[in-house]
Enzyme design. Structure first.
Site, PDB file in Angstrom:
ATOM      1  N   CYS A 178       8.620  20.782  62.719  1.00  0.00           N
ATOM      2  CA  CYS A 178       9.018  21.375  61.431  1.00  0.00           C
ATOM      3  C   CYS A 178      10.516  21.583  61.330  1.00  0.00           C
ATOM      4  CB  CYS A 178       8.303  22.699  61.210  1.00  0.00           C
ATOM      5  SG  CYS A 178       6.682  22.736  61.974  1.00  0.00           S
ATOM      6  N   LYS A 235       6.898  30.118  52.172  1.00  0.00           N
ATOM      7  CA  LYS A 235       5.667  30.716  51.669  1.00  0.00           C
ATOM      8  C   LYS A 235       5.407  30.364  50.212  1.00  0.00           C
ATOM      9  CE  LYS A 235       2.093  33.336  51.675  1.00  0.00           C
ATOM     10  NZ  LYS A 235       1.549  32.456  50.629  1.00  0.00           N
ATOM     11  N   HIS A 276       6.133  24.054  52.043  1.00  0.00           N
ATOM     12  CA  HIS A 276       6.633  23.622  53.352  1.00  0.00           C
ATOM     13  C   HIS A 276       6.278  22.157  53.600  1.00  0.00           C
ATOM     14  CE1 HIS A 276       7.924  23.622  57.428  1.00  0.00           C
ATOM     15  NE2 HIS A 276       6.814  24.021  58.020  1.00  0.00           N
ATOM     16  N   CYS A 297       0.376  32.662  55.394  1.00  0.00           N
ATOM     17  CA  CYS A 297       0.596  31.276  55.818  1.00  0.00           C
ATOM     18  C   CYS A 297       1.281  30.460  54.739  1.00  0.00           C
ATOM     19  CB  CYS A 297      -0.737  30.588  56.112  1.00  0.00           C
ATOM     20  SG  CYS A 297      -1.779  31.482  57.252  1.00  0.00           S
ATOM     21  N   SER A 298       2.241  29.635  55.140  1.00  0.00           N
ATOM     22  CA  SER A 298       2.856  28.724  54.181  1.00  0.00           C
ATOM     23  C   SER A 298       1.847  27.603  53.885  1.00  0.00           C
ATOM     24  CB  SER A 298       4.161  28.161  54.732  1.00  0.00           C
ATOM     25  OG  SER A 298       3.931  27.498  55.944  1.00  0.00           O
TER      26      SER A 298
END
Lengths: 387, 352, 134
Positions: free
Chosen positions: A83, A330, A334, A206-207
């Protein structure tokens, strides 16, 4: 080392972009940045993308995407650090200019995640962990961060309400970002009522899974001065890159993101800056706990105090140190490889004074922190308005 | 020099389901089933437990009691089951690899309905007796299935027992004095390849199959060795339900006291290839030095293996070196409902 | 997605918990690696990890990855078995995931971890189960 400036910024909307392929979204972001920069010649294209192979069955993006832009022949390179691939693409471009190998670099990041179903996306993301000694046991990314959250809660008393406060703030900021995936007003109550994904992290911690691309044009400060017009020149004054153990079982301290601390230390040293000098920060909030731990590792708050700081509003726009004015991962989304580039796009926009409703008044110095996996790698860039 | 058991161990999964839970789903009269079968509850393997995993843990318990037998000294290992995880690929190799007994070892999987466990034991001890190997392991383990709504669903359970055989007088905790098998072709219970569940001959499984075979085997071993029921401290019979082993034991002339220690099925269910072997481990957990023990298995198809053992002094020194059987049965149970049971037993059709 | 060759290569660690100890500084590595992560030395002696430990941190995965649907909810933990030696394992045999706590004593038992669908290989390893006599 030569001084490097950001002279162009561009990104697509982040979201479920069903009608657009990886090459299309990438090209749109690249062209937007090139239009913003008005440069004549690109010496190098860097591409941050975590796994085009697993998400769309395509490798060799360097060739594919240079060609897509009608720039076949130009030097190009795809880099990967899970990421943190976007941040690495920036670092690569920065180093090329600083060292004199290139004068102008198109830095890009892209991920097309919705061409695979949820289970395959989870598998692809899971390759950022230790496949053999973590993934083998059925752990997922929310699960890894949940373990970090639990350790942080055990040691420092961090609460789920404090985690929710981070999500609420980031969604409030996302409402102000036209490119964000989600424009929804989140409350603490609905965050705490959302589906449990991996105890104690819920869906709202969680994103999301996102398609998107972002791009920057970098050149020397000298050239930037000729291109800038009346806009402030945004200089990259610090760049730091670091790793930590990939697997959580080998971490020295489960309550610290050491890769972030090391990368930040290196960036602060290069820039001659300290945490107190920062006006605006973008951090890698793949999960709410990641934002809290990142702010601590960056030195914005003492270890263990990051959660309370978020709950107290210190990281809101208008707060002591605004974090994730873009809405963060968020609410902005992402798209893994694009995130690191989009973070710097936000900081550059803030430093140019062009962030509209999200603007942090008088922002002169900013930091973007990008991270791979469960903290196995991190890349930090510091930007400031060149005087 | 005598051949005997140098280490023994059992493994019973923690989960249980009560008969009433199963009966409720099929609209059956639970109390009458419980009375008729003499069963209250049975063990249920987790989604992560199978014949191989239970065999490994039972074998580890056996090694703990063996006074330091090194797995590399084991010359043969056999796993008997009617629920081997693979149709083709032996369970025994995985078990042997896990306990560190490979590669100088002979391995085979055995199959003969519920007597595959005693078959493994039979062959293992015979190899030691023949002087072919120093130590041999025989394991009986099963996670057998009963068809939903069928009578067998009330009893089909999971468990394993492992025995290390050797001829060390110093290590033997029970000597094998005699063995005898009685086998005919009696088609009482079968499963064709690719079918999920077995089928059975209903009442034909009783008198002509179970009772005729086990009685012939037990009588045969006693007659050939000049023994009577009264000579034994304990007798263990194959236990497809609570009722059959008690009835055959009484018919042969054994008392409740002799039968009750090895009688686990009312709370364990029928662990198929593990059944009489696990019963034997429960007996070894409390037997006194000098006790004579009879174990008589039964496998549909049909056959019965009998063993006469004499317990030595050493059993008292080692029985507490690993988990005893009765506590595994009676303590720390996790009760599940029928839905969870069906999920764990793979009875729910999942997405492809 | 685990090939027969890869699964076989990992048996010493999965099946027997074989680890390595650096002969120079004594650091224990599970799984073993080419150079000592502490001192860089390349000589090791084998050892087998003990099968008792305690929970350092854990979670309960409620949204499972492919292949683990039947095992959901899936508790996973980092367990410490001897000073500094930690490994990630699932926690099995828990009636209620709420009963798991940091510091809980556990035992490592041989269990089925996953399989390559109905027709593929079965992958065995160890899971942590509550040590009820501790």
């Amino acid at each position: 080392m030569r001084d490097v400036a950001v002279v162009g910024v561009g990104m697509t909307d982040f979201g479920e972009l069903w009608g657009k392929s990886l090459r299309t979204i990438w090209a749109e972001a690249a062209l937007a940045a090139l239009a913003d920069a008005e440069v004549q010649k690109i010496d190098l294209i860097t591409i941050g993308c975590m796994s085009p192979g697993l998400f769309v069955g395509q490798e060799h993006l360097a060739s594919l995407l240079a060609d897509e832009l009608g720039m076949a022949g130009t030097a190009a390179s795809r880099v990967e650090s899970a990421c943190a691939s976007g941040g690495l693409a920036l670092r690569t471009g920065f180093a090329e200019i600083a060292s004199g190998l290139s004068d102008t670099v198109l830095v890009t990041g892209v991920e097309k995640m919705n061409d695979v179903d949820g289970a395959d996306a989870t598998y692809a993301l899971g390759t950022a962990a230790d496949q053999e000694w973590e993934g083998f046991h059925g752990i997922t990314f929310p699960g890894l961060y949940a373990m970090l959250a639990r350790a942080h809660m055990q040691r420092f008393g961090t609460t789920v309400e404090q985690l929710a406060a981070v999500a609420v703030k980031n969604h409030a900021n996302g409402l102000l970002n036209p490119h964000a995936q989600y424009h929804l007003k989140l409350t603490i109550e609905s965050a705490l009522a959302s589906t449990m994904v991996a105890d104690p992290l819920r869906l709202m911690d969680c994103s999301p899974v996102t398609d998107g691309a972002a791009a920057l044009v970098l050149t020397t400060v000298e050239k930037a001065e000729k291109l800038a017009g009346h806009r402030p020149i945004v200089k990259i004054s610090g760049s730091g890159l670091a790793t930590d153990t990939i697997s959580l079982a080998n971490r020295e301290d489960l309550t610290e993101l050491k890769a972030v601390r090391l990368a930040a230390d290196r960036a602060y040293a290069m820039a001659g800056k300290k945490p107190e000098d920062l006006d605006v920060v973008e951090v890698h909030d793949c999960f709410t706990i990641a934002e809290i731990m990142a702010t601590e590792a960056l030195g914005l708050f003492e270890p263990g105090k990051g959660a309370q700081a978020a709950e107290d509003g210190l990281t809101a726009i208008g707060g002591k140190i605004p974090v994730n004015t873009s809405g963060g991962l968020k609410s902005k989304g992402h798209p893994v490889g694009a995130t690191g580039v989009a973070q710097v796009a936000e900081i550059a926009t803030q430093l140019r004074g062009e962030a509209g409703d999200r603007q942090v008044a008088g922002a002169k110095t900013g930091l973007a922190q990008n991270m791979g996996g469960s903290g196995g790698s991190s890349i930090v860039h510091i930007l400031e308005v060149a005087s | 020099m005598s051949v005997g058991i140098v280490g023994y161990g059992a493994f019973i999964p923690r989960r249980r389901i009560k008969l009433e839970e199963i009966a409720k789903v099929w609209g059956a009269d639970a109390p009458s089933y419980k009375r008729g079968l003499q069963l209250h509850e049975k063990s249920v393997p987790g989604a992560d437990e199978d014949t191989v995993t239970m065999s490994v843990e039972a074998a580890r318990n056996a090694f703990a009691r063996s006074g330091g037998v090194d797995p590399v000294e084991v010359g043969a290992l056999y796993v008997g089951s009617e629920s081997h995880p693979y149709a083709v690929k032996p369970s025994g190799t995985i078990v042997a690899e896990a306990i560190g007994a490979t590669p100088d070892i002979h391995i085979a999987d055995f199959e003969f309905a519920c007597k595959a466990g005693t078959e493994s034991m039979f062959v293992a001890q015979a190899l030691v007796r023949a002087g072919e190997v120093k130590y041999a392991i025989g394991i009986g383990a099963d996670t057998s299935q009963g068809a939903p709504g069928d009578a067998l669903e009330y009893s089909a359970a999971a468990g394993a027992a492992a025995f290390i055989f050797g001829d060390d007088d110093d290590r033997n905790l029970a000597e094998i004095l005699a063995t005898y098998s009685w086998t005919t072709d009696t088609p009482d219970f079968w499963r064709r390849e690719y079918m999920h569940y077995p089928r059975h001959g209903s009442r034909f499984t009783g008198e002509p199959a179970y009772f005729r075979t086990t009685m012939s085997s037990a009588k045969g071993i006693m007659e050939k060795n000049g023994l009577k029921p009264g000579d034994f401290a304990h007798a263990i019979f194959h236990q497809p339900n609570g009722k059959f082993p008690m009835r055959v034991g009484k018919k042969l002339g054994f008392t409740n006291e002799q039968l009750e220690t090895g009688w686990l099925s009312p709370w364990l269910g029928n662990t198929y290839s593990g059944a009489s072997p696990i019963g034997l481990t429960a007996v070894l957990d409390i037997a006194k030095p000098g006790d004579l023990v009879l174990i008589t298995s039964f496998g549909s198809g049909a056959g019965s293996d009998s063993f006469v053992l004499r317990v030595t002094d050493r059993v008292e020194e080692v029985r507490d070196l690993a988990a005893r059987t009765r506590p595994q049965l009676d303590e720390n149970q996790i009760y599940v409902d029928y839905g969870t049971y069906a999920k764990l037993r793979g009875k729910i059709r999942m997405a492809e | 997605m685990i090939s027969p060759g890869r699964s076989w290569r990992e048996f010493p660690q999965r099946y027997r918990l074989e680890a390595e100890k650096c002969t120079v500084c004594g650091k224990i590595h599970y799984p073993p690696r080419v150079t000592c992560s502490k001192c860089g030395a390349r000589t090791f002696e084998s050892l087998v990890l003990p099968r008792e430990g305690k929970v350092v941190t854990f979670t309960v995965v409620r949204v499972p990855p492919a292949g683990f649907t039947e095992q959901t909810p899936l508790p996973v933990a980092i367990v410490e078995v001897m000073d500094g030696v930690r490994l990630m394992v699932q926690i099995g045999d828990v009636a209620d995931p709420d009963e798991i706590e940091i510091g809980m004593p556990v035992r490592l038992e041989f269990r089925r971890i996953s399989s390559d669908g109905e027709a593929g290989l079965i992958f065995y390893g160890h899971k942590a189960v509550p040590r009820l006599d501790a």
